[in-house]
Structures are given as C-alpha cells and as structure tokens.
Design a protein around this motif. Structure first.
Motif, PDB file in Angstrom:
ATOM      1  N   ALA A   1       0.835  -1.210   0.000  1.00  0.00           N
ATOM      2  CA  ALA A   1       0.000   0.000   0.000  1.00  0.00           C
ATOM      3  C   ALA A   1       0.862   1.249   0.000  1.00  0.00           C
ATOM      4  CB  ALA A   1      -0.919  -0.018   1.218  1.00  0.00           C
ATOM      5  N   LYS A   2       1.954   1.243   0.776  1.00  0.00           N
ATOM      6  CA  LYS A   2       2.871   2.376   0.819  1.00  0.00           C
ATOM      7  C   LYS A   2       3.512   2.606  -0.543  1.00  0.00           C
ATOM      8  CE  LYS A   2       7.232   3.997   1.252  1.00  0.00           C
ATOM      9  NZ  LYS A   2       8.079   4.072   0.069  1.00  0.00           N
ATOM     10  N   LEU A   3       3.964   1.530  -1.188  1.00  0.00           N
ATOM     11  CA  LEU A   3       4.612   1.654  -2.495  1.00  0.00           C
ATOM     12  C   LEU A   3       3.661   2.245  -3.538  1.00  0.00           C
ATOM     13  CD1 LEU A   3       6.578  -1.721  -2.602  1.00  0.00           C
ATOM     14  CD2 LEU A   3       7.579   0.567  -2.486  1.00  0.00           C
ATOM     15  N   LEU A   4       2.406   1.842  -3.499  1.00  0.00           N
ATOM     16  CA  LEU A   4       1.430   2.375  -4.451  1.00  0.00           C
ATOM     17  C   LEU A   4       1.116   3.836  -4.153  1.00  0.00           C
ATOM     18  CD1 LEU A   4      -0.449   1.791  -6.831  1.00  0.00           C
ATOM     19  CD2 LEU A   4      -2.189   1.077  -5.167  1.00  0.00           C
ATOM     20  N   ARG A   5       0.902   4.136  -2.882  1.00  0.00           N
ATOM     21  CA  ARG A   5       0.505   5.491  -2.481  1.00  0.00           C
ATOM     22  C   ARG A   5       1.636   6.496  -2.676  1.00  0.00           C
ATOM     23  NH1 ARG A   5      -0.154   4.350   2.548  1.00  0.00           N
ATOM     24  NH2 ARG A   5       1.890   5.131   3.231  1.00  0.00           N
ATOM     25  N   ASP A   6       2.825   6.151  -2.228  1.00  0.00           N
ATOM     26  CA  ASP A   6       3.925   7.120  -2.193  1.00  0.00           C
ATOM     27  C   ASP A   6       4.827   7.079  -3.417  1.00  0.00           C
ATOM     28  OD1 ASP A   6       2.959   7.724   0.295  1.00  0.00           O
ATOM     29  OD2 ASP A   6       4.591   6.761   1.414  1.00  0.00           O
ATOM     30  N   ASN A   7       4.864   5.933  -4.092  1.00  0.00           N
ATOM     31  CA  ASN A   7       5.857   5.750  -5.150  1.00  0.00           C
ATOM     32  C   ASN A   7       5.274   5.423  -6.516  1.00  0.00           C
ATOM     33  OD1 ASN A   7       6.930   4.300  -2.402  1.00  0.00           O
ATOM     34  ND2 ASN A   7       8.463   5.650  -3.277  1.00  0.00           N
ATOM     35  N   GLY A   8       3.993   5.145  -6.581  1.00  0.00           N
ATOM     36  CA  GLY A   8       3.396   4.761  -7.854  1.00  0.00           C
ATOM     37  C   GLY A   8       3.841   3.393  -8.328  1.00  0.00           C
ATOM     38  N   ILE A   9       4.254   2.531  -7.393  1.00  0.00           N
ATOM     39  CA  ILE A   9       4.740   1.195  -7.717  1.00  0.00           C
ATOM     40  C   ILE A   9       3.671   0.172  -7.356  1.00  0.00           C
ATOM     41  CG2 ILE A   9       6.481  -0.569  -7.206  1.00  0.00           C
ATOM     42  CD1 ILE A   9       8.395   1.718  -6.482  1.00  0.00           C
ATOM     43  N   VAL A  10       3.301  -0.657  -8.321  1.00  0.00           N
ATOM     44  CA  VAL A  10       2.339  -1.732  -8.075  1.00  0.00           C
ATOM     45  C   VAL A  10       3.120  -2.989  -7.713  1.00  0.00           C
ATOM     46  CG1 VAL A  10       0.511  -3.163  -9.061  1.00  0.00           C
ATOM     47  CG2 VAL A  10       0.678  -0.733  -9.680  1.00  0.00           C
ATOM     48  N   ALA A  11       2.880  -3.527  -6.504  1.00  0.00           N
ATOM     49  CA  ALA A  11       3.587  -4.717  -6.036  1.00  0.00           C
ATOM     50  C   ALA A  11       2.591  -5.662  -5.376  1.00  0.00           C
ATOM     51  CB  ALA A  11       4.695  -4.342  -5.056  1.00  0.00           C
ATOM     52  N   ASP A  12       2.603  -6.912  -5.776  1.00  0.00           N
ATOM     53  CA  ASP A  12       1.750  -7.936  -5.181  1.00  0.00           C
ATOM     54  C   ASP A  12       2.388  -8.378  -3.867  1.00  0.00           C
ATOM     55  OD1 ASP A  12       0.534 -10.350  -4.412  1.00  0.00           O
ATOM     56  OD2 ASP A  12       0.040 -10.864  -6.474  1.00  0.00           O
ATOM     57  N   PRO A  13       1.700  -8.195  -2.725  1.00  0.00           N
ATOM     58  CA  PRO A  13       2.323  -8.564  -1.457  1.00  0.00           C
ATOM     59  C   PRO A  13       2.602 -10.053  -1.330  1.00  0.00           C
ATOM     60  CG  PRO A  13       0.009  -7.972  -1.138  1.00  0.00           C
ATOM     61  CD  PRO A  13       0.362  -7.602  -2.542  1.00  0.00           C
ATOM     62  N   GLY A  14       1.947 -10.856  -2.133  1.00  0.00           N
ATOM     63  CA  GLY A  14       2.182 -12.302  -2.060  1.00  0.00           C
ATOM     64  C   GLY A  14       3.420 -12.768  -2.786  1.00  0.00           C
ATOM     65  N   THR A  15       3.827 -12.035  -3.840  1.00  0.00           N
ATOM     66  CA  THR A  15       4.929 -12.516  -4.685  1.00  0.00           C
ATOM     67  C   THR A  15       6.046 -11.508  -4.904  1.00  0.00           C
ATOM     68  OG1 THR A  15       3.751 -11.765  -6.678  1.00  0.00           O
ATOM     69  CG2 THR A  15       3.385 -14.060  -5.971  1.00  0.00           C
ATOM     70  N   ASP A  16       5.786 -10.229  -4.676  1.00  0.00           N
ATOM     71  CA  ASP A  16       6.718  -9.182  -5.122  1.00  0.00           C
ATOM     72  C   ASP A  16       7.493  -8.494  -4.005  1.00  0.00           C
ATOM     73  OD1 ASP A  16       5.451  -9.810  -7.467  1.00  0.00           O
ATOM     74  OD2 ASP A  16       4.476  -7.877  -7.747  1.00  0.00           O
ATOM     75  N   ILE A  17       7.263  -8.889  -2.750  1.00  0.00           N
ATOM     76  CA  ILE A  17       7.879  -8.186  -1.618  1.00  0.00           C
ATOM     77  C   ILE A  17       8.524  -9.189  -0.671  1.00  0.00           C
ATOM     78  CG2 ILE A  17       7.427  -6.752   0.434  1.00  0.00           C
ATOM     79  CD1 ILE A  17       5.082  -5.509  -1.184  1.00  0.00           C
ATOM     80  N   ILE A  18       9.741  -8.860  -0.206  1.00  0.00           N
ATOM     81  CA  ILE A  18      10.426  -9.656   0.813  1.00  0.00           C
ATOM     82  C   ILE A  18      10.887  -8.704   1.907  1.00  0.00           C
ATOM     83  CG2 ILE A  18      12.356 -11.210   1.339  1.00  0.00           C
ATOM     84  CD1 ILE A  18      12.385 -11.958  -1.646  1.00  0.00           C
ATOM     85  N   VAL A  19      10.514  -8.998   3.149  1.00  0.00           N
ATOM     86  CA  VAL A  19      10.951  -8.231   4.312  1.00  0.00           C
ATOM     87  C   VAL A  19      12.264  -8.827   4.800  1.00  0.00           C
ATOM     88  CG1 VAL A  19      10.358  -7.476   6.646  1.00  0.00           C
ATOM     89  CG2 VAL A  19       8.564  -7.723   4.911  1.00  0.00           C
ATOM     90  N   THR A  20      13.240  -7.976   5.047  1.00  0.00           N
ATOM     91  CA  THR A  20      14.601  -8.439   5.324  1.00  0.00           C
ATOM     92  C   THR A  20      15.149  -7.820   6.610  1.00  0.00           C
ATOM     93  OG1 THR A  20      15.543  -6.610   4.054  1.00  0.00           O
ATOM     94  CG2 THR A  20      15.095  -8.653   2.853  1.00  0.00           C
ATOM     95  N   PRO A  21      16.138  -8.478   7.227  1.00  0.00           N
ATOM     96  CA  PRO A  21      16.796  -7.848   8.374  1.00  0.00           C
ATOM     97  C   PRO A  21      17.800  -6.807   7.900  1.00  0.00           C
ATOM     98  CG  PRO A  21      17.697 -10.031   8.017  1.00  0.00           C
ATOM     99  CD  PRO A  21      16.606  -9.843   7.012  1.00  0.00           C
ATOM    100  N   SER A  22      17.300  -5.616   7.620  1.00  0.00           N
ATOM    101  CA  SER A  22      18.032  -4.432   7.164  1.00  0.00           C
ATOM    102  C   SER A  22      17.906  -4.245   5.665  1.00  0.00           C
ATOM    103  CB  SER A  22      19.522  -4.464   7.538  1.00  0.00           C
ATOM    104  OG  SER A  22      20.282  -5.251   6.641  1.00  0.00           O
ATOM    105  N   ALA A  23      17.973  -2.971   5.262  1.00  0.00           N
ATOM    106  CA  ALA A  23      17.998  -2.648   3.834  1.00  0.00           C
ATOM    107  C   ALA A  23      19.305  -3.102   3.213  1.00  0.00           C
ATOM    108  CB  ALA A  23      17.800  -1.145   3.632  1.00  0.00           C
ATOM    109  N   LYS A  24      20.375  -3.171   4.010  1.00  0.00           N
ATOM    110  CA  LYS A  24      21.648  -3.675   3.505  1.00  0.00           C
ATOM    111  C   LYS A  24      21.497  -5.126   3.040  1.00  0.00           C
ATOM    112  CE  LYS A  24      25.618  -2.552   5.459  1.00  0.00           C
ATOM    113  NZ  LYS A  24      26.804  -2.462   6.371  1.00  0.00           N
ATOM    114  N   HIS A  25      20.812  -5.934   3.847  1.00  0.00           N
ATOM    115  CA  HIS A  25      20.589  -7.325   3.439  1.00  0.00           C
ATOM    116  C   HIS A  25      19.659  -7.383   2.236  1.00  0.00           C
ATOM    117  CE1 HIS A  25      20.695 -11.645   3.975  1.00  0.00           C
ATOM    118  NE2 HIS A  25      19.377 -11.690   3.880  1.00  0.00           N
ATOM    119  N   ALA A  26      18.699  -6.461   2.171  1.00  0.00           N
ATOM    120  CA  ALA A  26      17.807  -6.415   1.011  1.00  0.00           C
ATOM    121  C   ALA A  26      18.611  -6.176  -0.262  1.00  0.00           C
ATOM    122  CB  ALA A  26      16.766  -5.315   1.192  1.00  0.00           C
ATOM    123  N   ALA A  27      19.572  -5.242  -0.204  1.00  0.00           N
ATOM    124  CA  ALA A  27      20.405  -4.970  -1.375  1.00  0.00           C
ATOM    125  C   ALA A  27      21.242  -6.190  -1.737  1.00  0.00           C
ATOM    126  CB  ALA A  27      21.315  -3.776  -1.096  1.00  0.00           C
TER     127      ALA A  27
END
Length: 400
Positions: free
Chosen positions: A80-106
C-alpha cells in the motif's frame, strides 16, 4: 589450516564507515573528546508508538519464525505504501520480501540477479558497501564516475559507454549517500532508457526517501516508463524512523526475479525478527509520517548550520544536499595531499571524525563526508573546532 586459494572475502576490505565507528568507540573508551560526524545513524530515539508495538508483540508471544517473505500484514502495508507514495504496483504475495536491514535487502537482490563474472554499473560516488557486495557474489562492479563539476549528474551516454556483453544491472541510490543528490526526471529517464535498451535490471536503493529538503518530489525508478518490470526497489526503516538497531528493510520487484531472491533469504537469515516486523507495521500505519517530518525539520536546521559553517572556512566549498543527512565538501583548497590525510589531521588536531571521500569513489578523493545526524550542540562545537584549527593551519602555511 590447509593451504588453498584465498576466500572471496579476502578480496575486499573492511567497511570504511564501520571501521571509523570502531575507532571512535576506542577513542572514547580512552577518554578522548571525540565528535563523530562520520556515521549514518540518526541521533533521535525510535518513535514511541513503534517501540510500544514491538514490546506488545514480545509480550504477546510473537517471538517465533515468520514466513521468509515476512508477515502478510506487513507485506500488505508495504504494498500500500509503495502504491501510495511511489506509484509502484507490487503484489504482497509474490513481489515483496521483508529483510533484516535494507543492507541485506540490497545483498539478496544482487544475489538474485548476478552470477560469477556479471557486471553491475555503479554510478559513483556511491555507498561504500555496494562494490564489495557485488564482489562477494562473484560479480564485477563497474565504476561510472560522475563529475562533481556537473553536480554528479547521471547521463545516458556515460552509462551506455560502460555497458558490455557481461553487464547485468545498474545500481542507483537516491537520495544519494554521500552526495545528498536526488535524481531528476531527466536522470531517471536516462537510467530507464539505458536499462530498456540493453535489457538490464535496475536496483534502486531508496533508503533515504523520506529525508528530503525543499519541494522536489522523490522519483522511484520502478515507476518510470522503461523501468517497470525490471526494477528491484530497496528500502527500509533504519533512517526515516530512527530504527538502525532494529535492522529491518525490504525489497520489492517483479515476481520472476523475486522467486530467485527469496531463495537467498531462505538459505541465509530465514526471516526478519518477528516482533520487529510488528514495530514496522506501527510505523507504516501513520500515513501522515508526523514523527518523520519532525525529524526531517530538525535535520534541515542542522543542514543549514553545517553548510554555512563549513563555507566560512577558507579552502572549503560545501554544496547544499537535497536529501539524506550528509554533506560532501570539497577540501582541495586546504592544501592536504588527499582527503585521507585531511581526515587524519582533523581527528588528531580537532577530535572531529569525518569520512574521506576516497571511500566513495575516485571523483571525490578531495572531498570528505560529514553527517549532520548529530545534535545542534555537537555540530556547533565541531564547526568551531574545524574553523579554528584550519584557520590556524592556513596562517602557519602562509608564514612558512
């Protein structure tokens, strides 16, 4: 131990910023009066409602594994944040991974995209950990040096000239650490054109998204024509919500790529801490971001103080950053052989710790980075010490 080829880690150095932090702690333990302007950590406390939510999760027994991608409610909130603030459509079931830090995300985003020998274009100056991450994964970081005289502008022709048959991705950070620059529409379109022309993945690190000064909007590459379907967006909670020690970030991108990225998460950390994810839910629930805006207003005051103070010093030229909480003054007029020499002299003579520009790339070897994520009192004292010591040094040089 049995002799053999050196480990991959032997090919990289320590993080310069982490090494500086360690040295600061050693100096403080010895009783040295150190003013640390080298780090990238907010000095504000984590907002109370975030702390309360995490504490309640702990008390409620939410202390076990979560799905590797993150708890569903948090992924939905991020979508919801990505759509509202960034104009990015992301399916929470397949398109997003929560990580221990943005460094690990990168890191896991890169791991899901590149293989041995693959190249990643890295416009510089750039954050100190990008190139080592690429190297650790067997890839090759390709420096694309941006000209300080042109305000570090990204140009399509310069990116295109660095592309080879092994180029796999472009990594862009905006607002930028260390320059404080924000992508313009022309630069975002330049990245999109090159990525589309050469079929490259784009990695967009947006960790400083909410820390901006002035009215210019933040531009997310994943929302630009030519970048949809090929961009992995990295973000997190450390900087905007003063949650550095919580270690929580996320990466969002097309499902075809995220299927590979999630494997790295599963085989390394498994999942992010459960109760920390509930704290992040509380952070995102406040869509007005009042606590964030309050911190940014304080940063803005400090930014003005530090820029004005540095520009009073003969031989120093400091531009206004547009975002993040760093300044990157040019110190070539001070007469030091390098920014490394300048930084060492400043620590020795003033106790003010800064990061040499050489840590971020070859075009800023005559620059130093200072953070204004410090109290007004600390910044005022630091500027006074720097100005007094450098003016005294300049007088001595003139006499000799």
């Amino acid at each position: 131990m049995r002799a053999g080829p050196p480990p991959v880690a032997a090919s990289i150095g320590r993080s310069p910023t982490v090494a500086l932090l360690d040295e600061v702690q050693r100096q403080k333990a010895r009783g040295v009066d150190v003013l640390n302007l080298s780090g990238g950590e907010p000095d504000f406390p984590t907002p109370g409602h975030v702390v309360d939510a995490a504490a309640e999760a702990l008390r409620s027994g939410l202390t076990h594994y979560t799905p590797s991608r993150g708890i569903p409610r948090l992924r939905e909130a991020i979508a919801a944040k990505l759509l509202r603030d960034n104009g990015i459509v992301a399916d929470p079931g397949t398109d997003i991974i929560v990580t221990p830090s943005a460094k690990h995300a990168a890191y896991i985003a890169l791991a899901g995209v590149i293989g041995p020998g693959d190249e990643v274009l890295l416009p510089s100056p750039a954050w100190v950990s990008y190139a080592p991450m690429i190297t650790l994964l067997g890839g090759r970081p390709v420096d694309v040096p941006l000209d300080p005289r042109d305000n570090f502008t990204i140009k399509a022709e310069q990116l295109a000239s660095a592309v080879t048959p092994r180029t796999r991705a472009i990594l862009v950070n905006s607002p930028n650490n260390p320059t404080g620059r924000m992508l313009t529409a022309a630069e975002a379109d330049a990245v999109a054109r090159v990525a589309d022309r050469y079929d490259l993945v784009v990695l967009a690190d947006e960790i400083y998204e909410y820390i901006r000064y002035g009215d210019r909007p933040h531009l997310s590459l994943a929302a630009r024509p030519g970048c949809e379907g090929r961009t992995l967006t990295v973000n997190g909670f450390s900087k905007s919500y003063a949650m550095t020690g919580w270690r929580l970030g996320y990466v969002a991108g097309p499902a075809t790529v995220m299927r590979e990225v999630v494997k790295v998460q599963e085989h390394t950390v498994g999942c992010a801490a459960s109760f920390v994810q509930h704290g992040a839910l509380a952070a995102l629930a406040d869509e007005t971001r009042g606590c964030v805006e309050e911190m940014v207003a304080r940063y803005d005051d400090r930014r003005r103080l530090l820029v004005a103070g540095l520009n009073r010093i003969p031989g120093v030229s400091c531009a206004d950053p547009e975002g993040a909480f760093y300044v990157l003054p040019d110190v070539s007029g001070l007469g030091f052989g390098s920014a490394q020499e300048c930084a060492a002299w400043l620590i020795d003579r003033t106790g003010v710790v800064v990061t040499p520009g050489s840590a971020f790339g070859p075009t800023v070897e005559q620059h130093v980075r200072l953070s204004f994520a410090a109290s007004t009192e600390t910044l005022t004292t630091a500027v006074e010490r720097l100005e007094a010591a450098l003016r005294q040094r300049a007088t001595g040089l003139a006499v000799s």
